[in-house]
Design a protein around this motif. Structure first.
Motif, PDB file in Angstrom:
ATOM      1  N   HIS A   1      13.648  12.980   4.788  1.00 36.59           N
ATOM      2  CA  HIS A   1      12.403  13.255   5.504  1.00 36.59           C
ATOM      3  C   HIS A   1      12.166  12.425   6.755  1.00 36.59           C
ATOM      4  CE1 HIS A   1      11.299  15.636   2.021  1.00 36.59           C
ATOM      5  NE2 HIS A   1      11.571  14.596   1.253  1.00 36.59           N
ATOM      6  N   THR A   2      12.713  11.219   6.814  1.00 35.65           N
ATOM      7  CA  THR A   2      12.460  10.366   7.972  1.00 35.65           C
ATOM      8  C   THR A   2      13.691  10.337   8.867  1.00 35.65           C
ATOM      9  OG1 THR A   2      13.058   8.439   6.631  1.00 35.65           O
ATOM     10  CG2 THR A   2      10.720   8.966   6.823  1.00 35.65           C
TER      11      THR A   2
ATOM     12  N   THR B   1       9.509  19.578   7.381  1.00 32.06           N
ATOM     13  CA  THR B   1       9.435  18.139   7.104  1.00 32.06           C
ATOM     14  C   THR B   1      10.637  17.610   6.331  1.00 32.06           C
ATOM     15  OG1 THR B   1       8.154  18.577   5.077  1.00 32.06           O
ATOM     16  CG2 THR B   1       6.900  18.139   7.100  1.00 32.06           C
TER      17      THR B   1
ATOM     18  N   ASN C   1       5.440  14.135   4.091  1.00 36.32           N
ATOM     19  CA  ASN C   1       5.348  13.599   5.456  1.00 36.32           C
ATOM     20  C   ASN C   1       3.949  13.675   6.058  1.00 36.32           C
ATOM     21  OD1 ASN C   1       8.033  12.929   5.406  1.00 36.32           O
ATOM     22  ND2 ASN C   1       8.599  14.056   7.248  1.00 36.32           N
TER      23      ASN C   1
ATOM     24  N   ALA D   1       5.886   6.944  10.533  1.00 38.28           N
ATOM     25  CA  ALA D   1       5.284   8.182  11.022  1.00 38.28           C
ATOM     26  C   ALA D   1       4.650   7.903  12.384  1.00 38.28           C
ATOM     27  CB  ALA D   1       4.234   8.697  10.043  1.00 38.28           C
TER      28      ALA D   1
ATOM     29  N   PHE E   1       6.080  15.633  11.298  1.00 42.18           N
ATOM     30  CA  PHE E   1       5.033  14.875  10.618  1.00 42.18           C
ATOM     31  C   PHE E   1       3.688  15.518  10.972  1.00 42.18           C
ATOM     32  CE2 PHE E   1       8.647  12.121  10.777  1.00 42.18           C
ATOM     33  CZ  PHE E   1       8.586  11.370   9.612  1.00 42.18           C
TER      34      PHE E   1
END
Length: 359
Positions: A255-256, A283, A134, A151, A262
């Motif tokens: 992760h997202t 992250t 990230n 991000a 981030f």
């Protein structure tokens, strides 16, 4: 990231969180007299998945079932392709499938069945993503380009306002993009993003092209010759779009999501705010860890926190060591990000995409 000299660095501490985690996990394996690699359950799963793929492929080509059977079979092949990637290739690539280096290499080369270069995957995933998770500008997994903002530090465009809607279509094309464009782009540019590619040996070059020729023959040429152009196109798109979406969504849920961090390195020192283990925990997110079906299918990738802390430990051990990691996180006052169901994890991802789309 213009050069390797500017790569982010993690601060060192006298008694690091990572050392404490490794000590407790090693103690668990020693006390229970367990090996950190896979066991019969993993071997059994690998055999079932590979034989399932081969059986479906041969059934479609030899028996040529009616379209209302063929399309679901192609969709199932897409699911199996993704699951082979999660369970066999992934553990093998990290050296956790078996104690044997040879068997690990064979398992990692199962990506060749899918048309993906193991060399490129190792560089992109094992070496870059697992280290610089990230971190914008380094982690290639969040570098999707202008179509998506993944991000807070990435440039915002107006079309991103709708990315929480159109992401489904983009994710479906991930497998085709990976096999027919991304691998070649890395190969010819000698870079992954802005990171220079490790020098390839003659054997690496040969393996790259053998894999691509194999994939073209098995997935394109033979089916067209046997079935015809239109039948191949419908079947190939079905398995590729299904497999692509599954591969994409599982990795993105790690992760997202709206609770993931981030972090940004200090501009002068290039040091990250947290040591390595804390960075990985902040992250990364887990999801549906109590769901046995999902756990079996995704090869423990719903235990991404444990995987990022201990990538060389087989995923079959993650449910057990997650209890250790949770306890340490409580002691160090770190948030352990976990979504109880797949639905809630997907919702957290959609919310994240919506937030990134607002600018």
């Amino acid at each position: 990231m213009s050069s390797t000299n500017a790569l982010p660095k993690f601060p060192g501490t006298r008694h690091s969180l990572h050392q404490e985690l490794k000590h407790r996990v090693q103690q668990y394996f020693a006390e229970n007299n367990l090996k950190q690699t896979g066991n019969f359950a993993l071997w059994h799963k690998a055999i079932v998945l590979v034989l399932g793929f081969v059986a479906l492929y041969l059934h479609l080509l030899i028996f040529q079932p009616a379209w209302y059977w063929a399309i679901p079979e192609c969709a199932l092949m897409g699911c199996i392709i993704a699951s082979i990637g999660f369970n066999v290739m992934h553990d093998g690539g990290h050296g956790s499938f078996s104690e044997s280096k040879t068997i690990n290499k064979i398992a990692s080369w199962s990506s060749s069945m899918l048309g993906a270069s193991q060399f490129m995957w190792n560089m992109k995933h094992n070496m870059i993503h697992h280290t610089y998770t990230n971190i914008d500008g380094v982690d290639d997994d969040i570098e999707i380009g202008a179509l998506m903002r993944m991000a807070p530090t990435q440039k915002h465009y107006k079309l991103h306002r709708f990315q929480h809607i159109y992401f489904v279509v983009l994710y479906m094309w991930m497998y085709i993009f990976w096999v027919f464009f991304s691998d070649y782009n890395k190969y010819f540019s000698r870079k992954i993003g802005d990171m220079p590619l490790k020098k390839m040996s003659v054997a690496d070059h040969v393996r790259f092209w053998v894999v691509k020729l194999w994939h073209a023959a098995v997935f394109v040429v033979i089916p067209i010759v046997v079935l015809g152009w239109l039948e191949w196109l419908i079947g190939f798109l079905t398995l590729s779009l299904v497999g692509g979406f599954i591969l994409s969504i599982v990795f993105q849920l790690a992760h997202t999501v709206e609770d993931a961090h981030f972090p940004v390195a200090d501009q002068e020192t290039h040091k990250m705010p947290d040591e390595f283990a804390a960075h990985q925990i902040k992250t990364t997110a887990n999801f549906a860890t109590k769901d046995k079906i999902i756990n079996w299918f995704v090869g423990g990738l719903n235990f991404q926190i444990e995987h990022h802390l201990f990538p060389k430990i087989s995923h079959i051990h993650y449910p057990a060591i997650s209890k250790i990691v949770k306890k340490v996180c409580q002691e160090y006052k770190l948030e352990y990000i976990e979504y109880p169901t797949m639905r809630k994890a997907v919702l957290a991802h959609v919310n994240f995409l919506r937030d990134m789309g607002r600018g």
